[in-house]
Scaffold this active site. Structure first.
Site, PDB file in Angstrom:
ATOM      1  N   SER A 247      79.456  39.663  65.597  1.00 15.20           N
ATOM      2  CA  SER A 247      80.025  38.545  66.357  1.00 15.20           C
ATOM      3  C   SER A 247      81.486  38.824  66.675  1.00 15.20           C
ATOM      4  O   SER A 247      82.095  39.730  66.106  1.00 15.20           O
ATOM      5  CB  SER A 247      79.910  37.261  65.542  1.00 15.20           C
ATOM      6  N   LYS A 248      82.028  38.006  67.562  1.00 12.17           N
ATOM      7  CA  LYS A 248      83.426  38.126  67.934  1.00 12.17           C
ATOM      8  C   LYS A 248      84.299  37.997  66.679  1.00 12.17           C
ATOM      9  O   LYS A 248      85.292  38.688  66.522  1.00 12.17           O
ATOM     10  CB  LYS A 248      83.767  37.030  68.936  1.00 12.17           C
ATOM     11  N   ARG A 249      83.868  37.111  65.779  1.00  9.39           N
ATOM     12  CA  ARG A 249      84.641  36.907  64.556  1.00  9.39           C
ATOM     13  C   ARG A 249      84.703  38.165  63.692  1.00  9.39           C
ATOM     14  O   ARG A 249      85.718  38.443  63.059  1.00  9.39           O
ATOM     15  CB  ARG A 249      84.077  35.733  63.746  1.00  9.39           C
TER      16      ARG A 249
ATOM     17  N   GLY B 203      84.802  41.155  64.819  1.00  7.33           N
ATOM     18  CA  GLY B 203      85.813  41.993  65.469  1.00  7.33           C
ATOM     19  C   GLY B 203      87.208  41.557  65.048  1.00  7.33           C
ATOM     20  O   GLY B 203      88.045  42.384  64.669  1.00  7.33           O
ATOM     21  N   ASP B 204      87.449  40.230  65.071  1.00  6.01           N
ATOM     22  CA  ASP B 204      88.771  39.715  64.685  1.00  6.01           C
ATOM     23  C   ASP B 204      89.073  40.091  63.232  1.00  6.01           C
ATOM     24  O   ASP B 204      90.183  40.507  62.896  1.00  6.01           O
ATOM     25  CB  ASP B 204      88.821  38.178  64.809  1.00  6.01           C
TER      26      ASP B 204
END
Ligand code: GLU
Length: 507
Positions: A265-267, A269-270
């Protein structure tokens, strides 16, 4: 294949484009081109609540950056235009009505409150999340449960309604997925999905079937997360009498977190410090920007090559493929069933490979903006030479600034401790006499500079290994960079002398 292959990428414009989405685009593109077919971009924007301003343009920009240009799209048009579902609104009602008339769908008048009450009343330990389905529909307000006159009356009074599919009881629906093979669904486990909303807009379920039919789509690739919707779509194809035209489906495996535990998920990546979106995405509501692969410094060709291999290979172990080669070799049979773990280090490896194999003049326009952003004055032909000298050391495009800044500006920070560790008077005397003799070097080019350097070394009874590192640090600021005499040649005699003099005064 008798029919012309037609595939589609059908995103909902709801935000940034996840790399899984780009891989779906890529597989569509490769399959279409492999079979001499057509690749369609269709924007599925019927859910006004999820619509995000700018997201469609962003998708178009990502496709352009990746070089995966559709043959038909909202921008380009085509024989099946419009390609934006909101502009096709008028088309869907007729099909929803046809389903109602044939008894495969029904009007449902329930208000939000009534739906809420149903869920509260029917909730039990064994059924914590009651659905609108064959078990509950008789207790709701719809054209199956209400007397016919009341339904007519409600419709005449223009009472808001939705149209729901009537899922049959006790049936098994099946299809053959191009990747997963035979798949079966029990209709008792599927709810009566809304097909047409109160505002007259179709939902995704109705619109995807109608448009795949009207646009003559032959193969549909989409993420595995859409598999649970497949029984609804299968029945719609059947009920609308189009079963023979149904595209062949391939549900693509998920892209997993690096540790293999769940969908990336994008999270993630963060959290782990790598991009997940293709390009920078600025959320118009929060103004938060999420970094993309492009802005992180990936070449689109490397990004695309890396994505192709996340779930597919040609069976030979080859990893580097041009887009043309991928088109030639791609086949759905070799797409894996299991999820593919994303590995950022591997993604960087691909980029490094592509940087090495991209000609310096092609890299120039890609690298130049990074220097401009830092206000480093550049001359194109000089920068092109620098690119050739340092590209071996660059993995991402911004690395060129880090690795090459000293070619343009005198380093501000000098790693003095690494010179001081082995510094002595003998070495100082050597540098002073080398400096004094620089004018004696005929032409300022690296072999002549090195020859002269070696001569002075002999006179001082020193070895090259004693002074090369200090020389590098004086010119570069740190212990990195290409051949030190080439650096001297590039920055010129005056600058070389200046940098050495400056550092000597600090030792
Ligand atoms: N609109 C769906 C999405 O946002 C497309 C799914 C499909 O390709 O059928 O992913």
């Amino acid at each position: 294949m008798s029919n012309k292959v037609r595939v589609r990428f059908a995103p909902s414009p709801t935000g940034g484009l996840h790399l899984g989405g780009v891989r779906t685009i890529l597989y569509n593109y490769l399959f279409a081109h492999h079979h001499g077919g057509e690749f369609v971009l269709r924007i599925e924007d019927t859910d006004q609540n999820r619509y995000v301003e700018g997201a469609e343009q962003y998708i178009v920009d990502c496709l352009k950056w990746c070089g995966l240009i559709p043959d038909e799209s909202p921008e380009k048009g085509g024989p099946y235009a419009p390609y934006r579902q909101s502009e096709r609104k008028h088309l869907y009602y007729e099909y929803a009505q046809k389903l109602v008339d044939a008894g495969h769908a029904y009007y449902a008048f329930d208000t939000t409150n009534e739906l809420e009450n149903m869920r509260n009343q029917l909730r039990t330990d064994t059924n914590p999340n009651p659905q609108y389905d064959s078990n509950t529909r008789q207790q709701m307000r719809n054209s199956l449960s209400l007397p016919a006159e009341e339904v007519v009356d409600l419709l005449e009074k223009k009472t808001p309604y939705v149209i729901r599919i009537k899922m049959p009881q006790n049936q098994t629906v099946s299809f053959t997925d191009m990747i997963r093979g035979e798949i079966h669904f029990d209709t008792n486990l599927v709810d009566d999905k809304v097909l047409l909303k109160a505002d007259g807009m179709p939902t995704y379920h109705l619109a995807v079937v109608v448009d795949d039919y009207l646009m003559k789509i032959t193969h549909a690739f989409r993420g595995e997360e859409w598999l649970p919707s497949a029984p609804v779509h299968l029945l719609l194809w059947e009920y609308l009498g189009w079963k023979d035209n149904m595209p062949q489906w391939a549900h693509l495996p998920l892209i997993l977190k690096p540790d293999g535990n769940g969908k990336l998920s994008k999270r993630d990546g963060d959290r782990l410090g790598f991009p997940v979106f293709a390009m920078d995405w600025k959320d118009p509501k929060t103004n938060d920007t999420t970094t993309g692969f492009k802005e992180r410094g990936f070449l689109p060709e490397a990004f695309v090559n890396m994505l192709a291999l996340l779930g597919w290979n040609d069976g030979t172990g080859q990893e580097i493929f041009s887009l043309d080669e991928l088109v030639q070799k791609f086949s759905i049979d070799r797409v894996h069933k299991g999820g593919a773990k994303f590995d950022y280090e591997k993604a960087k490896w691909f980029n490094h490979q592509y940087i090495q194999h991209t000609a310096d003049d092609k890299l120039l326009p890609l690298v130049k903006p990074y220097f401009e952003k830092e206000q480093i004055p550049i001359d194109d032909s000089y920068l092109q030479k620098v690119i050739g000298l340092i590209k071996e050391r660059c993995t991402l495009l911004p690395d060129f600034v880090q690795q090459g800044r000293f070619f343009f500006v005198t380093p501000q920070h000098i790693d003095l401790p690494s010179i001081q560790a082995k510094w002595d008077e003998k070495k100082r005397q050597f540098f002073e006499s080398w400096l004094a003799g620089l004018d004696g070097i005929g032409s300022w080019e690296h072999t002549a500079i090195e020859q002269h350097f070696n001569g002075v070394l002999d006179q001082h009874g020193l070895k090259k290994g004693d002074v090369l590192l200090p020389l590098r640090v004086m010119l570069v600021g740190g212990k990195f960079g290409p051949g030190v005499f080439i650096i001297a040649e590039m920055i010129g005699k005056a600058e070389t002398a200046l940098r050495i003099t400056n550092v000597l005064s600090q030792l």
